[in-house]
Enzyme design. Sequence first.
Site, PDB file in Angstrom:
ATOM      1  N   CYS A  83      15.930  68.152  34.467  1.00  0.00           N
ATOM      2  CA  CYS A  83      17.284  68.451  33.966  1.00  0.00           C
ATOM      3  C   CYS A  83      18.219  67.247  34.045  1.00  0.00           C
ATOM      4  O   CYS A  83      19.344  67.306  33.542  1.00  0.00           O
ATOM      5  CB  CYS A  83      17.900  69.590  34.748  1.00  0.00           C
ATOM      6  SG  CYS A  83      16.742  70.886  35.170  1.00  0.00           S
ATOM      7  N   CYS A 211      23.901  82.483  36.301  1.00  0.00           N
ATOM      8  CA  CYS A 211      22.896  81.585  35.736  1.00  0.00           C
ATOM      9  C   CYS A 211      23.386  80.965  34.427  1.00  0.00           C
ATOM     10  O   CYS A 211      24.074  81.608  33.645  1.00  0.00           O
ATOM     11  CB  CYS A 211      21.611  82.357  35.460  1.00  0.00           C
ATOM     12  SG  CYS A 211      20.976  83.255  36.891  1.00  0.00           S
ATOM     13  N   HIS A 337      22.602  74.594  28.682  1.00  0.00           N
ATOM     14  CA  HIS A 337      21.825  73.617  29.447  1.00  0.00           C
ATOM     15  C   HIS A 337      20.527  73.284  28.730  1.00  0.00           C
ATOM     16  O   HIS A 337      19.465  73.787  29.081  1.00  0.00           O
ATOM     17  CB  HIS A 337      21.566  74.196  30.846  1.00  0.00           C
ATOM     18  CG  HIS A 337      20.821  73.288  31.774  1.00  0.00           C
ATOM     19  ND1 HIS A 337      20.828  71.905  31.658  1.00  0.00           N
ATOM     20  CD2 HIS A 337      20.046  73.571  32.856  1.00  0.00           C
ATOM     21  CE1 HIS A 337      20.067  71.397  32.622  1.00  0.00           C
ATOM     22  NE2 HIS A 337      19.587  72.374  33.350  1.00  0.00           N
TER      23      HIS A 337
END
Lengths: 388, 145
Positions: A83, A211, A337
Amino acid sequence: MGKVGIIGVGQSAFVRGYPGSIRELAFEGFKDAMRDAGAKTEDIGASVICSAPEYDKQRSPAGVFAEYMGLTPQPTFYVETLCSSSSTGLKPAYSLIESGLHDSVAVIGFQKMSEISSAESQERMGRGADIQWESPFGTMMPAYYAMYARNHMATYGTTPEDLALIRLKSSTYGQINDKAVYRKAVTAEMFTDPESPMSGPVASPLRVGDCCANADGSSCIIVAGEEKARAMSDKPVWILGLGAASTSVNLAGRDVFNGLTVGIEAGRQAYEMAGVTPKEIDVAEVHDCFTIAEMMAYENLGFAKPGEGRDLIRGKETYKEGSIPVNVDGGLLSKGHPIGATGGSQIRTIVLQLRGEAGDMQVKNPEIGLVHNIGGVGLYGNVTILGR
Amino acid sequence: MNEQNTDAIQPVNPGTFTVPEDDTPPELLGGYCRTCRSLYYPPPRYCPSCLEEVESCTVGGRGTLHSFTVVRTKPPLGLPQPYCVGYVDLDGSGLRVFGLLDPERVEDLVLGARVHLTVRSMGHDGRGEARLRPCFTPDEAGEGS
Ligand SMILES: [Zn+2]
């Protein structure tokens, strides 16, 4: 050594199910940054391509992208730290420039997470854990952060409601960011309303609302040496500090359980290199893949003392008008994301803030900004400090 | 729980836990470096400090629950739904190990709980073949050391 500046930033909209190929997706961020920099392909000395490969069907995408973007015959290579891939890409870019090998480098991050199904994607992120020792036990990202959350709550009295406040802040800015994937409002009631998807249990104590949103997206940062940066840009943003750290892939080897050691160490390096303290940061982007991750980042970066992160969010100090605005673009939670694109998007946000070009999300007159980007569950950490 | 015939079922991660054939409680197997006396779990082949081979040793099967979570999303590898994972601070060795927790004792999972290791058939190997997995379960009242 001269300074290294950022002269162009760009990103695609973060979306669910981007219809095109990965090279088309990556081109969206690249185009945005090239226009922003007023650059032509011959101005770019090298390219660094960043993603998390477990989502990619294409192997070795760097050569494919360089060809598609007209960045041949210049060198290109691929960088991966899950990430945090594209903020990691900034480090070789900086080094290539400081070494004198190139006077400009494009750092291109991308991820098309919809190449695979959502369930498969959770399972593959689990593979970012240690596949030999941990994956056989069914590990996945939310489970790891959930365990940090449980201990943060037990040690400091942080509550699920505090974590929900972080999501409320994200949604405040996600609603006004036209690049964000999740643009709806989130209320505190949704976290307790069994009818709301936000209240759904994921891994206790984390709920769906804790989340981040999966998304497809790309980002691009164009970096140049001081001379070229001044020649090409009226408002270069300078790289003041670069910190990076790693830690054991297996959390069992770690001593600190109420924060991510990589965030602390990368922050220490970046503050030292930049010669600034946490108090001097005017605006920050932190890695909020889960609400607890943002809470821990407040503390790990020195914006709050350990255990006092909740006071920042309760007092709205991390809102745009607060003492230390954090993730006022919606963060990973609302902006989305897309793994390999995330770091570059965070850097773009801070560059726009420092230039005074962040529109409705603009913080008042910031001079120094910080980007905190984590790969895996604290496996990789990058902290970057930028200034006007 | 332990009545099932586990004879034919192969362990996941062989060499990281004992599979007793009698009433001996199972233990985790780690690595021990004779040169610097470091203990490792999971066991590496070499000690990174000394670059010497480590030897297999038991690192215990009792400890205290340091953290845990109950995962309610769709489980991988045929694990039960929900399933639980956590960190256990082992008695004696002091190692903090990651592993599965008893999914049938969700309500007894609390931080600081005393737990002990069991070995049971749980889930599969990714291709549908059953596997033995180590799994910590909370002590019953009055049980244990
Ligand atoms: Zn040794």
